[in-house]
Write a protein that holds these residues in place. Structure first.
Motif, PDB file in Angstrom:
ATOM      1  N   GLY A 117       1.021  -1.105   0.761  1.00  0.00           N
ATOM      2  CA  GLY A 117      -0.293  -0.111  -0.224  1.00  0.00           C
ATOM      3  C   GLY A 117       1.071   1.029  -0.158  1.00  0.00           C
ATOM      4  O   GLY A 117       2.060   0.973   0.483  1.00  0.00           O
ATOM      5  N   TYR A 118       0.387   2.764  -0.467  1.00  0.00           N
ATOM      6  CA  TYR A 118       1.235   3.740  -0.397  1.00  0.00           C
ATOM      7  C   TYR A 118       0.023   5.316  -0.612  1.00  0.00           C
ATOM      8  O   TYR A 118       0.561   5.456  -0.438  1.00  0.00           O
ATOM      9  N   SER A 119      -1.635   4.246   0.008  1.00  0.00           N
ATOM     10  CA  SER A 119      -2.179   5.469   0.226  1.00  0.00           C
ATOM     11  C   SER A 119      -3.182   5.660   1.042  1.00  0.00           C
ATOM     12  O   SER A 119      -3.507   4.086   1.290  1.00  0.00           O
ATOM     13  N   ILE A 120      -4.417   5.940   1.921  1.00  0.00           N
ATOM     14  CA  ILE A 120      -5.417   5.734   2.615  1.00  0.00           C
ATOM     15  C   ILE A 120      -6.258   4.491   2.104  1.00  0.00           C
ATOM     16  O   ILE A 120      -6.852   4.262   2.453  1.00  0.00           O
ATOM     17  N   LYS A 121      -6.303   4.756   0.607  1.00  0.00           N
ATOM     18  CA  LYS A 121      -7.036   3.544  -0.289  1.00  0.00           C
ATOM     19  C   LYS A 121      -6.561   2.605   0.050  1.00  0.00           C
ATOM     20  O   LYS A 121      -8.085   1.751   0.644  1.00  0.00           O
ATOM     21  N   SER A 122      -5.481   2.033   0.182  1.00  0.00           N
ATOM     22  CA  SER A 122      -5.694   0.413   0.603  1.00  0.00           C
ATOM     23  C   SER A 122      -5.712   0.552   1.895  1.00  0.00           C
ATOM     24  O   SER A 122      -5.906  -0.532   2.769  1.00  0.00           O
TER      25      SER A 122
ATOM     26  N   ILE B 124      -9.610   0.356   2.382  1.00  0.00           N
ATOM     27  CA  ILE B 124      -9.898  -1.263   1.636  1.00  0.00           C
ATOM     28  C   ILE B 124      -9.846  -1.837   2.655  1.00  0.00           C
ATOM     29  O   ILE B 124     -11.030  -2.759   3.012  1.00  0.00           O
ATOM     30  N   ALA B 125      -8.575  -1.978   3.179  1.00  0.00           N
ATOM     31  CA  ALA B 125      -8.450  -3.575   3.796  1.00  0.00           C
ATOM     32  C   ALA B 125      -8.725  -3.142   5.558  1.00  0.00           C
ATOM     33  O   ALA B 125      -9.287  -4.653   5.906  1.00  0.00           O
ATOM     34  N   ARG B 126      -9.265  -2.011   5.970  1.00  0.00           N
ATOM     35  CA  ARG B 126      -9.767  -1.551   7.622  1.00  0.00           C
ATOM     36  C   ARG B 126     -10.869  -2.164   7.297  1.00  0.00           C
ATOM     37  O   ARG B 126     -11.369  -2.808   8.481  1.00  0.00           O
ATOM     38  N   ASP B 127     -11.360  -1.623   6.862  1.00  0.00           N
ATOM     39  CA  ASP B 127     -13.120  -1.960   6.459  1.00  0.00           C
ATOM     40  C   ASP B 127     -12.791  -3.728   5.919  1.00  0.00           C
ATOM     41  O   ASP B 127     -13.916  -4.145   6.887  1.00  0.00           O
ATOM     42  N   LEU B 128     -12.162  -4.432   5.600  1.00  0.00           N
ATOM     43  CA  LEU B 128     -12.531  -5.834   5.048  1.00  0.00           C
ATOM     44  C   LEU B 128     -12.031  -6.703   6.053  1.00  0.00           C
ATOM     45  O   LEU B 128     -13.387  -7.178   6.902  1.00  0.00           O
ATOM     46  N   PHE B 129     -11.482  -6.295   7.188  1.00  0.00           N
ATOM     47  CA  PHE B 129     -10.768  -7.314   8.093  1.00  0.00           C
ATOM     48  C   PHE B 129     -10.623  -7.091   9.562  1.00  0.00           C
ATOM     49  O   PHE B 129     -10.410  -7.209  10.660  1.00  0.00           O
ATOM     50  N   GLY B 130     -10.865  -5.333   9.666  1.00  0.00           N
ATOM     51  CA  GLY B 130     -11.120  -4.775  10.580  1.00  0.00           C
ATOM     52  C   GLY B 130     -10.045  -4.234  11.533  1.00  0.00           C
ATOM     53  O   GLY B 130      -9.901  -3.873  12.268  1.00  0.00           O
ATOM     54  N   SER B 131      -8.869  -3.592  10.532  1.00  0.00           N
ATOM     55  CA  SER B 131      -7.611  -3.431  10.583  1.00  0.00           C
ATOM     56  C   SER B 131      -6.425  -3.699   9.479  1.00  0.00           C
ATOM     57  O   SER B 131      -6.541  -5.012   8.918  1.00  0.00           O
TER      58      SER B 131
END
Length: 386
Positions: A314-319, A322-329
């Protein structure tokens, strides 16, 4: 009334292509047209067969008044953005007043040239009554710019594709924003040919971008991380490796770093180079991987949405969002190029993903189903948009 998609630089970035395909699916193919910076790319990848494509940039003679204003801004105020938008003026003027303008450049406000997109939007509002910003990611820090906040408030609707952006926008008092996952979670898969070295379910997909390398503090250390990863896969597992380019623009071509890796290990007969093809075909290839490591956001969304355990470079807020929404962290799921300090950092994260692969798959299947249900509701809302 038509939905007019804009802020699309071209489908040789297959993430941009994925957005065109899936957003047009939300708005209705017959009811949508695309303003593209690169119409030839839309023809190459079949977008012109899906929806109407018009050039966003024209070489028409510019209005003397508009040119003089842009020249003044450049020479006196050192603001080059007015010059940047001059080629877009004719396409904007051709929009019908009752059309709905839809910005599909989800991360355009993540980069330093975002004032250009504020200008394009504010200029377009002179010719169209309604506008939408779909699937955006915006660094909360950027919202200190009141000009940006003011522009965002002038959209009739904004969807944020992750909750970091959603919460940041809400905290600035925006009432026109709602959460909706990235539409590329709905992108279809299209079967295509696989290289002989690609073993379905026994291949690790790798995606690396020049963008990440150029932004890395130590590009050679990053490449060394990939080399150590590949050598470990070859020597200590029966997996093969597929290099999967997702952006193939000149001066921003994933094939450049991936070809360097491929050439180093091709004699092992355990690696293959995936040829350039459209986003649906690339998603099908990625879906056949046992695991995926990717730098391009929409390459990783192709993996996420097909249940493939994925590590994001990852290199930005989007990565992160998106991961935080999917996995909680985002921890363990996103590795920032800024945090690569040792030559084994990438390998260690990959091994963690493999160790937890079954749980990750279950989460991704469940979340993708949930996301598609939200996107189905958004489709109905957009088609009723007046």
């Amino acid at each position: 009334m038509k939905f007019v998609l804009y802020n699309h630089v071209g489908s040789a970035n297959h993430g941009c292509e994925a957005l065109v395909r899936t957003i047009a699916g939300l708005t209705g193919y017959d009811n949508t047209k695309l303003l593209s910076d690169a119409p030839a790319e839309e023809k190459k990848y079949g977008i012109d067969k899906l929806i109407e494509v018009c050039p966003a940039i024209t070489k028409d003679k510019k209005s003397p008044i508009e040119f003089l204003k842009a020249y003044y801004e450049l020479k006196v105020k050192k603001n080059y953005f007015y010059m940047d938008i001059l080629p877009y003026m004719q396409a904007l003027k051709n929009i019908n007043k009752d059309d709905v303008l839809v910005s599909i450049g989800g991360d355009i406000f993540c980069y330093e040239n975002y004032p250009k997109y504020i200008l394009i939007h504010q200029t377009a509002l002179k010719y169209v009554n309604k506008s939408i910003l779909l699937g955006c990611s915006i660094e909360p820090e950027s919202l200190k710019d009141e000009k940006l906040v003011s522009d965002l408030k002038s959209f009739d609707m904004i969807t944020a594709r992750e909750h970091i952006t959603y919460n940041a926008l809400k905290s600035k008092g925006l009432k026109n924003v709602e959460y909706c996952p990235d539409s590329a979670f709905r992108l279809k898969c299209c079967a295509t040919n696989l290289p002989k070295e690609f073993k379905e379910g026994k291949t690790i997909g790798l995606n690396l971008s020049e963008l990440v390398l150029n932004k890395s503090e130590d590009p050679e250390l990053l490449m060394e991380n990939f080399e150590i990863l590949i050598e470990n896969i070859i020597s200590k597992s029966d997996y093969n490796i597929a290099m999967v380019p997702h952006v193939v623009w000149k001066n921003n071509d994933d094939r450049v770093p991936l070809k360097r890796l491929y050439d180093k290990y091709k004699d092992t007969n355990r690696v293959c180079m995936i040829e350039d093809q459209n986003a649906e075909q690339l998603k099908w290839i990625i879906s056949k991987c046992a695991a995926f490591i990717g730098a391009r956001t929409h390459a990783t969304i192709a993996a996420y949405s097909t249940g493939v355990p994925t590590l994001v470079l990852g290199y930005s807020i989007k990565s992160v969002g998106i991961a935080r929404d999917l996995f909680g962290s985002e921890e363990n799921y996103v590795l920032s190029y800024k945090n690569i300090k040792k030559e084994t950092d990438l390998l260690n994260h990959y091994l963690w993903i493999l160790e937890h692969a079954d749980t990750i798959k279950e989460t991704l299947v469940e979340k993708t189903k949930e996301y598609c249900a939200i996107l189905d509701k958004m489709e109905e809302k957009l088609k009723e948009f007046k």
